[in-house]
Motif scaffolding. Structure first.
Motif, PDB file in Angstrom:
ATOM      1  N   THR A  27      40.971  13.917  23.575  1.00  0.00           N
ATOM      2  CA  THR A  27      40.890  13.500  24.769  1.00  0.00           C
ATOM      3  C   THR A  27      39.712  14.258  25.862  1.00  0.00           C
ATOM      4  N   CYS A  28      39.303  15.323  25.208  1.00  0.00           N
ATOM      5  CA  CYS A  28      38.256  16.170  25.725  1.00  0.00           C
ATOM      6  C   CYS A  28      37.055  15.744  25.426  1.00  0.00           C
ATOM      7  N   ALA A  29      36.958  14.856  24.369  1.00  0.00           N
ATOM      8  CA  ALA A  29      35.524  14.708  24.031  1.00  0.00           C
ATOM      9  C   ALA A  29      34.570  13.915  25.136  1.00  0.00           C
ATOM     10  N   ALA A  30      34.917  13.103  25.906  1.00  0.00           N
ATOM     11  CA  ALA A  30      34.025  12.767  27.091  1.00  0.00           C
ATOM     12  C   ALA A  30      33.699  13.927  27.959  1.00  0.00           C
ATOM     13  N   ILE A  32      33.316  16.927  27.148  1.00  0.00           N
ATOM     14  CA  ILE A  32      32.263  17.786  26.402  1.00  0.00           C
ATOM     15  C   ILE A  32      30.979  17.048  26.287  1.00  0.00           C
ATOM     16  N   ILE A  33      30.987  15.814  26.148  1.00  0.00           N
ATOM     17  CA  ILE A  33      29.586  15.216  25.993  1.00  0.00           C
ATOM     18  C   ILE A  33      28.846  15.077  27.255  1.00  0.00           C
ATOM     19  N   SER A  34      29.799  14.934  28.438  1.00  0.00           N
ATOM     20  CA  SER A  34      29.218  14.910  29.581  1.00  0.00           C
ATOM     21  C   SER A  34      28.821  16.193  30.361  1.00  0.00           C
ATOM     22  N   GLY A  35      29.255  17.123  29.711  1.00  0.00           N
ATOM     23  CA  GLY A  35      29.260  18.377  30.115  1.00  0.00           C
ATOM     24  C   GLY A  35      29.958  19.003  31.255  1.00  0.00           C
ATOM     25  N   ASP A  36      31.106  18.199  31.543  1.00  0.00           N
ATOM     26  CA  ASP A  36      31.891  18.472  32.649  1.00  0.00           C
ATOM     27  C   ASP A  36      32.712  19.643  32.178  1.00  0.00           C
ATOM     28  N   ILE A  37      33.135  19.710  30.803  1.00  0.00           N
ATOM     29  CA  ILE A  37      33.827  20.975  30.504  1.00  0.00           C
ATOM     30  C   ILE A  37      33.174  21.542  29.050  1.00  0.00           C
ATOM     31  N   THR A  38      33.658  22.807  28.804  1.00  0.00           N
ATOM     32  CA  THR A  38      32.903  23.461  27.565  1.00  0.00           C
ATOM     33  C   THR A  38      33.741  23.540  26.460  1.00  0.00           C
ATOM     34  N   LEU A  39      33.358  24.137  25.409  1.00  0.00           N
ATOM     35  CA  LEU A  39      34.096  24.424  24.291  1.00  0.00           C
ATOM     36  C   LEU A  39      35.285  25.203  24.673  1.00  0.00           C
ATOM     37  N   SER A  40      34.989  26.296  25.692  1.00  0.00           N
ATOM     38  CA  SER A  40      35.875  27.180  25.838  1.00  0.00           C
ATOM     39  C   SER A  40      37.080  26.654  26.678  1.00  0.00           C
ATOM     40  N   ASP A  41      37.002  25.414  27.322  1.00  0.00           N
ATOM     41  CA  ASP A  41      38.086  25.024  27.878  1.00  0.00           C
ATOM     42  C   ASP A  41      39.096  24.027  26.863  1.00  0.00           C
ATOM     43  N   ILE A  42      38.714  24.143  25.413  1.00  0.00           N
ATOM     44  CA  ILE A  42      39.586  23.439  24.568  1.00  0.00           C
ATOM     45  C   ILE A  42      40.660  24.333  24.381  1.00  0.00           C
ATOM     46  N   ARG A  43      42.165  23.884  24.652  1.00  0.00           N
ATOM     47  CA  ARG A  43      43.294  24.704  24.504  1.00  0.00           C
ATOM     48  C   ARG A  43      43.605  24.673  23.067  1.00  0.00           C
ATOM     49  N   HIS A 185      33.739   9.194  22.354  1.00  0.00           N
ATOM     50  CA  HIS A 185      34.022   9.746  23.599  1.00  0.00           C
ATOM     51  C   HIS A 185      35.240   9.288  24.240  1.00  0.00           C
ATOM     52  N   ASP A 186      36.010   8.306  23.696  1.00  0.00           N
ATOM     53  CA  ASP A 186      37.317   7.675  23.936  1.00  0.00           C
ATOM     54  C   ASP A 186      37.854   6.805  22.713  1.00  0.00           C
ATOM     55  N   ILE A 187      38.753   6.225  22.717  1.00  0.00           N
ATOM     56  CA  ILE A 187      39.589   5.861  21.571  1.00  0.00           C
ATOM     57  C   ILE A 187      38.793   4.717  21.108  1.00  0.00           C
ATOM     58  N   THR A 188      38.257   3.955  21.873  1.00  0.00           N
ATOM     59  CA  THR A 188      37.130   2.762  21.277  1.00  0.00           C
ATOM     60  C   THR A 188      36.159   3.212  20.615  1.00  0.00           C
ATOM     61  N   THR A 189      35.646   4.198  20.595  1.00  0.00           N
ATOM     62  CA  THR A 189      34.482   4.925  20.067  1.00  0.00           C
ATOM     63  C   THR A 189      34.705   5.839  19.126  1.00  0.00           C
TER      64      THR A 189
END
Length: 216
Positions: A27-30, A32-43, A185-189
Motif C-alpha cells: 500500500t506504500c508503493a505508490a 515511494i515511487i512518487s517520492g511522497d514517502i521514503t523507505l524510512s516511513d515503511i512501518r 504501484h497499486d493492485i492492478t499493477t
C-alpha cells in the motif's frame, strides 16, 4: 491491460501465486515511487528480515529478484521466507556485489547456483529470447523471472530502455503475459498483471531466469 480488465484474454485472471512487495507494504508503493514517502516511513520493514531499519533501507530498492524468489518459494513450498534472509544467503555465491556504497545485482549465474544448491530449485539463465518465447519457457518451467524496464507499471508509456527490474511471469502464451510485479504501484499493477505480448516486449530485455521444472 491488467488481469482485472473487462477485456477478454485467454489466460486465467488469477494465478493463485502469493504476492509480495519488495518494499514489504504494497500500500506504500505508490508513495515511494512518487517520492511522497521514503523507505524510512515503511512501518513493516522488520518483515523483510533486516536486522535494522538501516539494513532494510540499504537493500529495499535492490531486491526485486529476491522478491520474485520469495513468491516462488511461497507457491511451491507454502513457506514465506523474508526477502533479506534470502538475500543474505545469496551473497556467498556472488548474487550481489558491493562496489563502495553501491550494490550491483541481481547477477543471474550466481543466483542460479544459489537457488539450486541452497534451495533445491531447478533454474536456468535464459538470454536472447523474445517476449513471444516466454510461453514456451513456461511449457517447461513453472516460473520465469523476466528483466523488464521498471516503467512497465505504466504499460501505455514508452520506456527509455529495457531491463533494470525483475518481475515474476506466471503465465504466458502467444498473445499475453501475466506476471507479479514487486514494485507495482497499486493492485492492478502488482498482482496478476496481464499485458499483450507486444506491450510486454517494449519493456522486456530479452533475458531472465527460468525456475522450477514442470517435470519436478
Amino acid at each position: 491491460m491488467s488481469a482485472n480488465s473487462a477485456n477478454p484474454h485467454p489466460l486465467s485472471p488469477l494465478s493463485g501465486i502469493p504476492y509480495f512487495s519488495q518494499w514489504e507494504d504494497p500500500t506504500c508503493a505508490a508513495g515511494i515511487i512518487s517520492g511522497d514517502i521514503t523507505l524510512s516511513d515503511i512501518r513493516l520493514w522488520h518483515q523483510s528480515g533486516a536486522a535494522s531499519q538501516e539494513e532494510f533501507i540499504e537493500w529495499a530498492n535492490h531486491v526485486c529478484g529476491m522478491c520474485c524468489l520469495k513468491m516462488v518459494l511461497a507457491a511451491v513450498s507454502g513457506t514465506v521466507v523474508p526477502i533479506l534472509k534470502l538475500t543474505q544467503r545469496s551473497l556467498a555465491y556472488g548474487a550481489y556485489i558491493r562496489e563502495g556504497k553501491n550494490i550491483k545485482g541481481l547477477i543471474y549465474a550466481p543466483f542460479v547456483d544459489y537457488v539450486s544448491q541452497e534451495l533445491g530449485l531447478a533454474a536456468q539463465v535464459k538470454v536472447d529470447i523474445s517476449a513471444q518465447d516466454i510461453g514456451s519457457q513456461l511449457d517447461l518451467h513453472r516460473f520465469f523471472i523476466a528483466s523488464v524496464h521498471p516503467s512497465i507499471r505504466i504499460p501505455e508509456s514508452v520506456p527509455p530502455g529495457k531491463g533494470g527490474h525483475l518481475v515474476l511471469v506466471t503465465q504466458a502464451d502467444a498473445g499475453f503475459v501475466t506476471f507479479h510485479n514487486p514494485s507495482g504501484h497499486d493492485i492492478t499493477t502488482q498482482q496478476d498483471v496481464t499485458l499483450s505480448v507486444e506491450t510486454f516486449a517494449r519493456f522486456f530485455a530479452g533475458r531472465g531466469i527460468a525456475l522450477v521444472s514442470n517435470s519436478d
